[in-house]
Design an enzyme around this catalytic site. Sequence first.
Site, PDB file in Angstrom:
ATOM      1  N   ASP A  62       0.793  -1.239   0.000  1.00  0.00           N
ATOM      2  CA  ASP A  62       0.000   0.000   0.000  1.00  0.00           C
ATOM      3  C   ASP A  62       0.826   1.291   0.000  1.00  0.00           C
ATOM      4  O   ASP A  62       0.535   2.226   0.773  1.00  0.00           O
ATOM      5  CB  ASP A  62      -0.965   0.003   1.198  1.00  0.00           C
ATOM      6  CG  ASP A  62      -1.943  -1.173   1.179  1.00  0.00           C
ATOM      7  OD1 ASP A  62      -1.872  -2.000   0.245  1.00  0.00           O
ATOM      8  OD2 ASP A  62      -2.763  -1.285   2.110  1.00  0.00           O
TER       9      ASP A  62
ATOM     10  N   LYS B  38      -6.933  -5.032  -3.222  1.00  0.00           N
ATOM     11  CA  LYS B  38      -7.650  -5.607  -2.075  1.00  0.00           C
ATOM     12  C   LYS B  38      -8.613  -4.574  -1.519  1.00  0.00           C
ATOM     13  O   LYS B  38      -8.458  -3.379  -1.791  1.00  0.00           O
ATOM     14  CB  LYS B  38      -6.655  -6.041  -0.991  1.00  0.00           C
ATOM     15  CG  LYS B  38      -5.871  -4.865  -0.414  1.00  0.00           C
ATOM     16  CD  LYS B  38      -4.797  -5.344   0.534  1.00  0.00           C
ATOM     17  CE  LYS B  38      -4.044  -4.206   1.158  1.00  0.00           C
ATOM     18  NZ  LYS B  38      -4.829  -3.360   2.061  1.00  0.00           N
TER      19      LYS B  38
ATOM     20  N   CYS C 253      -1.900  -2.969   7.622  1.00  0.00           N
ATOM     21  CA  CYS C 253      -1.805  -3.841   6.443  1.00  0.00           C
ATOM     22  C   CYS C 253      -0.492  -4.606   6.355  1.00  0.00           C
ATOM     23  O   CYS C 253      -0.475  -5.747   5.895  1.00  0.00           O
ATOM     24  CB  CYS C 253      -2.082  -3.028   5.191  1.00  0.00           C
ATOM     25  SG  CYS C 253      -3.813  -2.481   5.165  1.00  0.00           S
TER      26      CYS C 253
END
Length: 208
Positions: free
Chosen positions: A8, A108, A153
């Site tokens: 990310d 995702k 994450c």
Amino acid sequence: MKALLLIDIQNGFCPGGNLAVPDGDAVVPVANRLIREGGYDVVIASQDWHPSNHGSFASQHPGKKAFDMGELSGQPQVMWPDHCVQGTADADFHPDLDMAEIDHIQQKGENPAVDSYSAFRDNDHAALTGLAAYLKAQQVNELDICGLATDFCVKFSALDARDMLPDVKVRFVSDASRGIDPSGVKTAIDEMRSRGIGIVTSDEILAD
Ligand code: VGL
Ligand code: ZN
């Protein structure tokens, strides 16, 4: 085969983004050095990729404000500010990240009914993203993980790698990662270490 998983590294988690992680953009030059000089066979970037009505957004829960606790898919859920909405600049990768060397992008968080901190599966573990199958098909046996955010994450991706790929050596690259909450980062690192995940710096990797 050695793989690098960048979690990310998107505008939304960098200064100026909708869910900015303190100093988040500091991971970009470190990630680029790992991408170019880390000796990886496969480089993967995950991308938080939410519909605008995602259930992790406080805006979808009347009376809630960002960072309150709420509930989603029957689980306690942090109510996040709207972030990384599909097709917006907030969801784009940081402009300085060396995307030319990325072999695979794993999106995702597309199901509005459940959050997906991990790049491997939704938080309720019901749906897989396909990343574990991809890494198996590439015969990956060493996986280094870094990016944003360490306490969400990155941690959940590393723990899932540990659980779902028992034959793979998993490491967390600390200086190529930044977290949302300092005490959460410390807990996350302790948890990763206690689960058999190696904790390394980029200098150690680049010196090998
Ligand atoms: C993340 C909160 C919500 C992350 C993503 O990338 O760590 N955190 N969505
Ligand atoms: Zn998200």
